[in-house]
Design a protein around this motif. Sequence first.
Motif, PDB file in Angstrom:
ATOM      1  N   ARG A  51      -9.545  -6.555  -3.693  1.00 22.72           N
ATOM      2  CA  ARG A  51      -8.554  -5.486  -3.552  1.00 22.72           C
ATOM      3  C   ARG A  51      -8.835  -4.798  -2.228  1.00 22.72           C
ATOM      4  O   ARG A  51      -9.938  -4.295  -2.009  1.00 22.72           O
ATOM      5  N   GLU A  53      -7.652  -1.750   0.231  1.00 16.28           N
ATOM      6  CA  GLU A  53      -6.905  -0.495   0.190  1.00 16.28           C
ATOM      7  C   GLU A  53      -7.080   0.256   1.499  1.00 16.28           C
ATOM      8  O   GLU A  53      -7.530   1.394   1.538  1.00 16.28           O
ATOM      9  N   VAL A  69      -2.328 -14.247  -1.182  1.00 16.65           N
ATOM     10  CA  VAL A  69      -1.948 -12.891  -1.566  1.00 16.65           C
ATOM     11  C   VAL A  69      -1.149 -12.906  -2.870  1.00 16.65           C
ATOM     12  O   VAL A  69      -0.216 -13.690  -3.037  1.00 16.65           O
ATOM     13  N   ILE A  70      -1.541 -11.969  -3.759  1.00 13.32           N
ATOM     14  CA  ILE A  70      -0.883 -11.820  -5.053  1.00 13.32           C
ATOM     15  C   ILE A  70       0.063 -10.617  -5.029  1.00 13.32           C
ATOM     16  O   ILE A  70       1.196 -10.709  -5.493  1.00 13.32           O
ATOM     17  N   GLU A  71      -0.433  -9.487  -4.500  1.00 16.06           N
ATOM     18  CA  GLU A  71       0.368  -8.265  -4.383  1.00 16.06           C
ATOM     19  C   GLU A  71       0.082  -7.612  -3.041  1.00 16.06           C
ATOM     20  O   GLU A  71      -1.034  -7.691  -2.537  1.00 16.06           O
ATOM     21  N   GLY A  72       1.069  -6.917  -2.487  1.00 13.74           N
ATOM     22  CA  GLY A  72       0.870  -6.141  -1.270  1.00 13.74           C
ATOM     23  C   GLY A  72       0.948  -6.964  -0.003  1.00 13.74           C
ATOM     24  O   GLY A  72       1.575  -8.025   0.028  1.00 13.74           O
ATOM     25  N   CYS A  73       0.296  -6.455   1.037  1.00 14.53           N
ATOM     26  CA  CYS A  73       0.284  -7.132   2.337  1.00 14.53           C
ATOM     27  C   CYS A  73      -1.140  -7.101   2.889  1.00 14.53           C
ATOM     28  O   CYS A  73      -1.673  -6.036   3.200  1.00 14.53           O
ATOM     29  N   GLU A  86       1.861 -11.947   2.920  1.00 15.24           N
ATOM     30  CA  GLU A  86       2.549 -11.349   1.783  1.00 15.24           C
ATOM     31  C   GLU A  86       2.451 -12.260   0.563  1.00 15.24           C
ATOM     32  O   GLU A  86       2.057 -13.421   0.687  1.00 15.24           O
ATOM     33  N   PRO A  87       2.831 -11.754  -0.619  1.00 17.51           N
ATOM     34  CA  PRO A  87       2.771 -12.580  -1.824  1.00 17.51           C
ATOM     35  C   PRO A  87       3.470 -13.923  -1.638  1.00 17.51           C
ATOM     36  O   PRO A  87       4.556 -13.999  -1.052  1.00 17.51           O
ATOM     37  N   HIS A 104      -3.343  -3.640   2.630  1.00 15.35           N
ATOM     38  CA  HIS A 104      -3.296  -3.103   1.263  1.00 15.35           C
ATOM     39  C   HIS A 104      -2.812  -4.241   0.371  1.00 15.35           C
ATOM     40  O   HIS A 104      -1.607  -4.540   0.355  1.00 15.35           O
ATOM     41  N   ALA A 105      -3.732  -4.878  -0.372  1.00 18.04           N
ATOM     42  CA  ALA A 105      -3.341  -6.062  -1.132  1.00 18.04           C
ATOM     43  C   ALA A 105      -4.342  -6.391  -2.229  1.00 18.04           C
ATOM     44  O   ALA A 105      -5.522  -6.032  -2.145  1.00 18.04           O
ATOM     45  N   LEU A 106      -3.854  -7.103  -3.221  1.00 17.57           N
ATOM     46  CA  LEU A 106      -4.682  -7.832  -4.173  1.00 17.57           C
ATOM     47  C   LEU A 106      -4.538  -9.283  -3.774  1.00 17.57           C
ATOM     48  O   LEU A 106      -3.415  -9.788  -3.632  1.00 17.57           O
TER      49      LEU A 106
END
Length: 123
Positions: A51, A53, A69-73, A86-87, A104-106
Amino acid sequence: MTPAATDRRPVMLVDHRDLDFVHRGGAPGGASVARAVNSQVSPHLGIGFARWEGAEVAWTLLYDEVIFVIEGCFELRANGELYRVEPGQLLWIPEGTELVYGGHALFGYVVHPGDWKQRHGLI
């Protein structure tokens, strides 16, 4: 000769929500990483989730790495370029690359070899 079914290692299903994330970077921002497959499970691959942040973490890779990438950027600066991932996108980054992780990403990651810390005398 193929190994007997009892000699095979089990398939693993890992959910990032079940893992313990360890702080790896910040401030400003934060970063945490959770290893899902370690060198005891596979010396060939290290696999986990992270993660990000807003932290920026500089590093020189001691392994080949794939980030998906799963979520975010997720952002990566390397070789004078800024990559925004990106996802549904992934990066392949070769060993020896000097970089800065950010964004900011998962995301998930895979490293090869999985036992890179031992190979470089870091543990």
